[in-house]
Design a protein around this motif. Structure first.
Motif, PDB file in Angstrom:
ATOM      1  N   ARG A   6      -0.606   5.472   5.214  1.00  0.00           N
ATOM      2  CA  ARG A   6      -1.490   4.350   4.642  1.00  0.00           C
ATOM      3  C   ARG A   6      -1.308   3.088   5.437  1.00  0.00           C
ATOM      4  NH1 ARG A   6      -4.379   7.653   2.311  1.00  0.00           N
ATOM      5  NH2 ARG A   6      -4.391   7.937  -0.020  1.00  0.00           N
ATOM      6  N   CYS A   7      -0.104   2.913   5.926  1.00  0.00           N
ATOM      7  CA  CYS A   7       0.594   1.532   6.450  1.00  0.00           C
ATOM      8  C   CYS A   7      -0.213   0.884   7.341  1.00  0.00           C
ATOM      9  CB  CYS A   7       2.159   1.727   6.801  1.00  0.00           C
ATOM     10  SG  CYS A   7       2.708  -0.003   7.468  1.00  0.00           S
ATOM     11  N   PRO A   8      -0.570  -0.061   7.183  1.00  0.00           N
ATOM     12  CA  PRO A   8      -1.582  -1.044   7.967  1.00  0.00           C
ATOM     13  C   PRO A   8      -0.972  -1.464   9.383  1.00  0.00           C
ATOM     14  CG  PRO A   8      -1.083  -2.412   6.259  1.00  0.00           C
ATOM     15  CD  PRO A   8      -0.535  -0.919   5.985  1.00  0.00           C
ATOM     16  N   GLU A   9       0.453  -1.335   9.301  1.00  0.00           N
ATOM     17  CA  GLU A   9       1.342  -1.725  10.372  1.00  0.00           C
ATOM     18  C   GLU A   9       1.845  -0.575  10.972  1.00  0.00           C
ATOM     19  OE1 GLU A   9       2.010  -4.675  11.902  1.00  0.00           O
ATOM     20  OE2 GLU A   9       0.245  -5.611  10.729  1.00  0.00           O
ATOM     21  N   GLU A  10       1.660   0.566  10.454  1.00  0.00           N
ATOM     22  CA  GLU A  10       1.847   1.918  11.015  1.00  0.00           C
ATOM     23  C   GLU A  10       3.626   1.971  11.083  1.00  0.00           C
ATOM     24  OE1 GLU A  10      -0.515   1.570  14.359  1.00  0.00           O
ATOM     25  OE2 GLU A  10      -1.783   3.441  13.786  1.00  0.00           O
ATOM     26  N   GLY A  15       0.353   4.180  -3.025  1.00  0.00           N
ATOM     27  CA  GLY A  15      -0.067   5.459  -2.794  1.00  0.00           C
ATOM     28  C   GLY A  15       1.214   6.541  -2.878  1.00  0.00           C
ATOM     29  N   THR A  37       2.799  10.027   2.766  1.00  0.00           N
ATOM     30  CA  THR A  37       1.400   9.111   2.263  1.00  0.00           C
ATOM     31  C   THR A  37       1.642   7.572   2.603  1.00  0.00           C
ATOM     32  OG1 THR A  37       1.234  10.715   0.538  1.00  0.00           O
ATOM     33  CG2 THR A  37      -0.065   8.627   0.505  1.00  0.00           C
ATOM     34  N   LYS A  97       0.950  -1.106  -0.009  1.00  0.00           N
ATOM     35  CA  LYS A  97      -0.132  -0.080   0.041  1.00  0.00           C
ATOM     36  C   LYS A  97       0.928   1.298   0.108  1.00  0.00           C
ATOM     37  CE  LYS A  97      -4.434   1.608   2.062  1.00  0.00           C
ATOM     38  NZ  LYS A  97      -5.312   1.530   3.211  1.00  0.00           N
TER      39      LYS A  97
END
Lengths: 264, 666, 194
Positions: free
Chosen positions: C81-85, C37, C77, C33
């Motif tokens: 967006r990163c799901p793992e932050e 982005g 960005t 992701k």
């Protein structure tokens, strides 16, 4: 003093209460007495001598749960009543309290922060005194030194049970301190530190820091310092001050939120 | 003097690899009142148990310590073992040499030393144990099933077929659950309705099953074998007996509202059935919308005039039903993650970005579009359709770190259905990994790619935005290592499986634990997967974790077997290791009543004194009450103060002596 | 390009990045992701998710000599967006620093040059003197008239002053530069390429 006597006389006359627990001057000494009629009321006094009146009241009301009683309360007595009420030991609605503000001298002697009840008929409110100096000096000790200090203090104990007997919040029908398994009979001093640790665990979260235990101790163990420390911890961890408000329970008497959340 | 036998287990190399067994045996022999010590490679094995039984007889043992694994693992095993040798099963103590010692230590010397101490503690306690007799209680042979989805339906039918009575409670006006919203099911492409509706009908006509729809459980008291449950049957405003299900009332209702069943893609009336095959077929009036309730009693009443059976009842009130049940199956299912949390995917503002369940309704012949796949914005057929997987799932930042398990498969299925409905269309699927573990699952996904031409792009979508009447889906192909953009007509989001939002409340009513995501917790992930830790309450379907239909049906069947197992005997033996109040010592502060998580404590009067009393059938023996009791009036049977104090003091005897600190004499 | 798992300890590079940036790249499960982005992804030879992957497999040389770490505009960005932050911006910053410290040749000389002129301007005036910066940069990159048209337009509207303006707190600026001196010095002497 006259105002107090008149008020008690009226309460008794109107049958608002069945008896009034106060101090009676006998042979020059004030001692607890249950006034049940007008006779003898002239000996009802207010004095700087303290007694665990609320403890006596607890015994009284548990025996006569339907009766209404009046009781003389100082600041500390009122705080103890609140804690006793929370533990279902007295019912504040069945009580008429007559407040007494302590003298400045007594407040000084007790190191009492709030030396008056929320409402009082007798006396002038004295200025609160910040106590707790002993705690600081003991906490300043190195761990070894502190351990030895306490072991020495506990070693003085003659197991007179004065601390327990004077404590307004000690109300168990059978006392753990007399449990032959934990405190074997016939041994003085009692096995240290179990005796005093039991008491500490049993009073934490409800000790209202009245200091009657230390006053009663014939060998001068700084008991109040232990309970002060525990009070501090409870206050820091849970923000709870025993005896301060009728609302809310001692943090050690209910489970926190989400008792069913999965463990681990 | 007790006669204690100590049995030290190697657990293969699990314990013996770290702990020196020979040294442990030597030390155990020196402990007071220990009259027999032996070791075994696997004490839990048949030969290990035989050897315990033999030793009990030969050495006349009256107490047994097994030094092996966690009591969670084998306490029951060894209790049964010593019971068959004639001892009371509660005269057993386990020393956990595995989880508490060999598994967590490396140093052989220190681990051995600790093992010796653990055995010393167990012996100290076992010497003071007393025989306990299980409490026997009658069983109410009627089961409550919560939730009328496929799992609840299956569990109810299975229990009923075994000959027991069942009450099935469903919150919505119809049973069927999410499965009734689906079109086809993967990987066989069975029509969902074709395999589900016969089961729904079966439930309705089963004489053993009492069906309570539009109803919710309000209160659960009691315990395994004897739950007292209060159920609120919400006012349907239609008489269930009189109604023939003709549907005239629905025809005449003038109100048109967005249908929850069709997730807003279709309309329903204020008096409605969620879908035509609803069971029961009796409609319900939405009191929040119906004119009679919003504008006044004299308004409208069109349905009442239309009804030939005089079944409309605006005055109907909620009914509160109380029943006793012996067991409860929780099958309350799941909810879907709300895609609005993703601002970068439009946050719900683009009409042509829909959820997978909306797609499912659309492709369903009985759905709002009659089975036509269209762009909701203009009703035209889409050509390029982008499926985005892992919307919510595997996204720690959105609070869902887990995989929802079923999305890979239903997305593949939807891509296939798309191609079948619209042969000119093209499916693009953005995925991270394809998780197709299951019978014929992987083959299915392969077919969707090779035969139906779906393009899989490995990478998560970063943004969706409108350009003209198209949607631009911006992603990356992580395999090719290049950014990609797809011009889409329709985007379908595979939203994550989440727990029901009110599952914590239900958990509190039922007194069962749930995990951080709101899914109910099983008693053991491998060996007790359909049981909650509260005895008599079982779990089925997706209320426990994301599950597909086969898994839901399988767990429902398993839960049903557990229920039947309970009902097979007339009496239940309850754990005797529970709390006991000494009324003489109790000072009546009732702090125990406050803290009891099972509401097992009530107030009682003894000679006008207020004291606490424990209901032995409800008590689970958690010990919280004993911990708050300052008067020490509460004893935990099997964990009494003398037993525990001796156990605690045992490993410190030498240290305490050195310090001249004395512990209570043990 | 060198393939993974060299003779060294395989977590060496990711541990180094973690120690310097505080970001744990092992959390990344390659959803991509970040790259999806990234507004500059189309210019990048190695996409951001692959940079993270290369760190995971200890491919230090490839990462530190890549142009990606210099092209990153730190727009965040990816982090958003990163799901793992995982904060990729911090990671990129650390990678640039490591690349310089360890003497890798920067494939984007212009960017490095620009950064240096920028810092020099800040060091002298406490802020950027746009005109001076652009003139220096364009001269050095041998395209002196590159931004002339835009520059004149901006100048006419009073957007870029002719003379540099010093800020008040120059002491503090000096302090900041003094503190970062060891690093800057190493960087200055560390050229040479690898």
């Amino acid at each position: 003093m006259e105002a107090l006597r008149a008020k008690v006389a009226q309460l008794l006359k109107e049958k608002a209460i069945s008896g009034f627990l106060g101090l009676k001057l006998e042979h020059g000494h004030p001692s607890p007495f249950l006034f049940t009629g007008e006779e003898g009321l002239d000996l009802l006094v207010v004095s700087d001598t303290r007694f665990p009146l609320t403890k006596l009241l607890q015994r009284l009301t548990s025996k006569y749960p339907e009766e209404k009683f009046g009781v003389m309360v100082r600041g500390c007595d009122e705080r103890s009543l609140i804690e006793l009420h929370k533990d279902n030991q007295v019912n504040l609605e069945h009580l008429v309290t007559v407040g007494v503000a302590c003298s400045q001298e007594l407040a000084q002697r007790c190191g009492c922060k709030v030396p008056y009840p929320s409402q009082f008929e007798v006396g002038e409110p004295a200025t609160g005194v910040e106590g707790g100096g002993e705690l600081e000096s003991i906490e300043g000790m190195a761990e070894d030194e502190r351990f030895n200090f306490w072991m020495e203090q506990f070693g003085k104990c003659i197991k007179c049970y004065g601390c327990r007997n004077s404590c307004p919040l000690c109300y168990c029908s059978e006392c753990t301190l007399e449990d032959s398994f934990l405190v074997p009979p016939g041994e003085t001093p009692p096995k240290a530190p179990i005796f005093h640790l039991i008491r500490a665990f049993h009073t934490v979260g409800r000790c209202i820091d009245c200091g009657l235990c230390e006053e009663a101790c014939p060998v001068g163990i700084p008991l109040r310092t232990i309970y002060k420390k525990l009070g501090q911890v409870v206050s820091e961890l849970f923000g709870y001050s025993p005896g301060k408000e009728v609302e809310g329970r001692s943090p050690l008497s209910f489970l926190g939120e989400k008792p069913f959340k999965e463990q681990g | 003097m007790a006669r204690v036998g100590v049995f030290v287990c190697w657990c293969g190399s699990n314990i013996a690899g770290t702990v020196d067994i020979e040294t442990v045996l030597e030390a155990a022999r020196r402990i007071a009142e220990v009259v027999h010590v032996e070791d075994n490679k696997y004490t839990c094995s048949e030969s290990g148990q035989q050897s315990i039984k033999k030793a009990i007889k030969e050495h006349d043992l009256d107490r047994v310590v097994v030094a092996s694994c966690s009591p969670l693992m084998h306490e029951v095993t060894f209790r049964r073992c010593i019971e068959s040798a004639g001892l009371n099963p509660y005269l057993l103590e386990m020393a956990n040499l595995r989880e508490h010692c060999s598994w967590v230590h490396r140093n052989r010397g220190e681990a051995t030393d600790k093992a010796i101490k653990l055995i010393g503690m167990a012996v100290a306690k076992v010497r003071r144990l007393e025989p306990l007799i299980p409490i026997r209680m009658p069983v109410e042979k009627r089961a409550l099933v919560l939730g009328g989805g496929i799992a609840g339906i299956q569990a109810a039918l299975d229990i009923s077929k075994a000959g027991y009575l069942v009450t099935l409670v469903e919150r919505l006006p119809t049973i069927g659950g999410h499965m009734a919203q689906l079109d086809k099911t993967f990987p066989t492409l069975d029509c969902s309705a074709c395999i589900l509706t016969p089961k729904m009908g079966e439930v309705l006509h089963d004489e053993n099953i009492e069906l309570l729809t539009y109803s919710e459980v309000e209160e659960v008291r009691g315990w395994v074998g004897n739950f007292e449950v209060q159920i609120r049957k919400k006012a349907r405003s239609v008489d269930m007996v009189k109604c023939t299900g003709c549907g005239e009332c629905i025809e005449k209702c003038p109100l048109k509202l967005p249908s929850e069943w069709d997730l807003g893609l279709g309309l329903r009336k204020a008096i409605y059935r969620p879908f035509p095959q609803a069971v029961p077929g009796v409609p319900v009036i939405d009191r929040e919308q119906c004119f009679v309730f919003t504008k006044g009693k004299e308004k409208c009443r069109a349905c009442e005039r239309a009804c030939p059976a005089d079944a409309i009842d605006f005055e109907q009130e909620d009914e509160v039903i109380k029943r006793r049940f012996g067991a409860i199956v929780v099958a309350t299912g799941f909810s879907l993650f709300d895609e609005k949390a993703y601002g970068e995917y439009g946050g719900g503002q683009y009409k042509d970005v829909i959820s997978a369940l909306q797609f499912e309704r659309m492709v369903n012949a009985a759905g709002p579009t009659g089975g036509h796949i269209i762009k909701p914005s203009n009703g035209r057929e889409p050509r390029n359709v982008v499926f985005v997987q892992c919307v919510g799932s595997r996204d720690r930042a959105k609070g869902i770190p887990y995989c929802s398990k079923i999305c890979c498969m239903y997305t593949a299925k939807q891509a296939l259905l798309l191609k079948e409905h619209l042969p000119e269309s093209q499916a693009y699927i953005f995925c991270i990994d394809i998780r197709a573990g299951g019978k014929n699952y992987e083959e299915f996904v392969n077919r969707v790619q090779s035969e139906y031409g779906a393009i899989y792009i490995r990478g998560r979508v970063s943004r969706i935005y409108e350009r003209g009447d198209k949607l631009i889906v911006k992603g990356t192909d992580t395999l090719a290592g290049i950014p990609v953009e797809v011009e889409a007509d329709l985007v379908v989001l595979a939203t994550a499986i989440a727990s029901q939002s009110d599952s914590p409340q239900l958990a509190r009513i039922l007194r069962i634990p749930y995990d951080e995501h709101g899914f109910f917790s099983e008693a053991h992930p491998k060996l007790r997967p359909v049981e909650s830790v509260t005895r008599g309450i079982f779990l089925a379907g997706a209320c426990q974790s994301p599950k597909d239909i086969p898994d839901s049906v399988a767990t429902a069947g398993a839960a049903a077997v557990r229920v039947c197992e309970l009902f097979a005997s007339d009496e239940l033996a309850l754990e005797p290791a529970i709390a006991l109040v000494d009324a003489e010592r109790c000072s009546g502060c009732l702090n125990c009543l406050e803290v009891c998580p099972f509401e097992a404590i009530r107030e009682e009067r003894v000679d006008s004194r207020r004291v606490a009393s424990v209901s032995e059938s409800i008590c689970q023996g958690c010990g919280t009450c004993a911990a708050v009791c300052r008067s020490e009036a509460i004893t935990m049977k099997g964990f009494t103060s003398p037993q525990l104090y001796s156990q605690i003091a045992a490993p410190f005897e030498e240290i305490l002596k050195e310090l001249e600190v004395e512990m209570p004499s043990c | 390009m060198r393939c993974l798992l060299v003779e060294e300890e395989v977590h060496q590079f990711s541990n180094l990045v973690k120690a310097l940036s505080g970001e744990d790249v092992s959390k990344c499960y390659q959803c991509g992701k970040c790259s999806a982005g990234c507004p500059i992804a189309s210019e990048m030879e190695i996409l951001p998710n692959r940079i993270i992957r290369l760190i995971q497999i200890n491919s230090k040389d490839t990462v530190l000599s890549s142009s990606t770490i210099w092209l990153c505009a730190s727009c965040e960005t990816c982090f958003t967006r990163c799901p793992e932050e995982i904060d990729l911006v911090r990671v990129m910053d650390v990678l640039r620093r490591l690349s310089l410290e360890e003497g890798y040749r920067c494939p984007e000389e212009g960017i490095l040059r620009f950064n240096r002129f920028f810092l020099a301007s800040v060091k002298n005036y406490g802020r950027v003197h746009e005109l001076g910066l652009m003139m220096k940069y364009n001269l050095a990159s041998r395209q002196p008239f590159k931004d002339l048209g835009q520059g004149i337009a901006l100048f006419r509207r009073g957007k870029i002053p002719l003379r540099p303006q010093r800020i008040k707190g120059m002491d503090q600026i000096k302090g900041i530069f003094a503190k970062s001196k060891p690093f800057l010095e190493r960087e200055a002497s560390g050229g040479g390429g690898r």
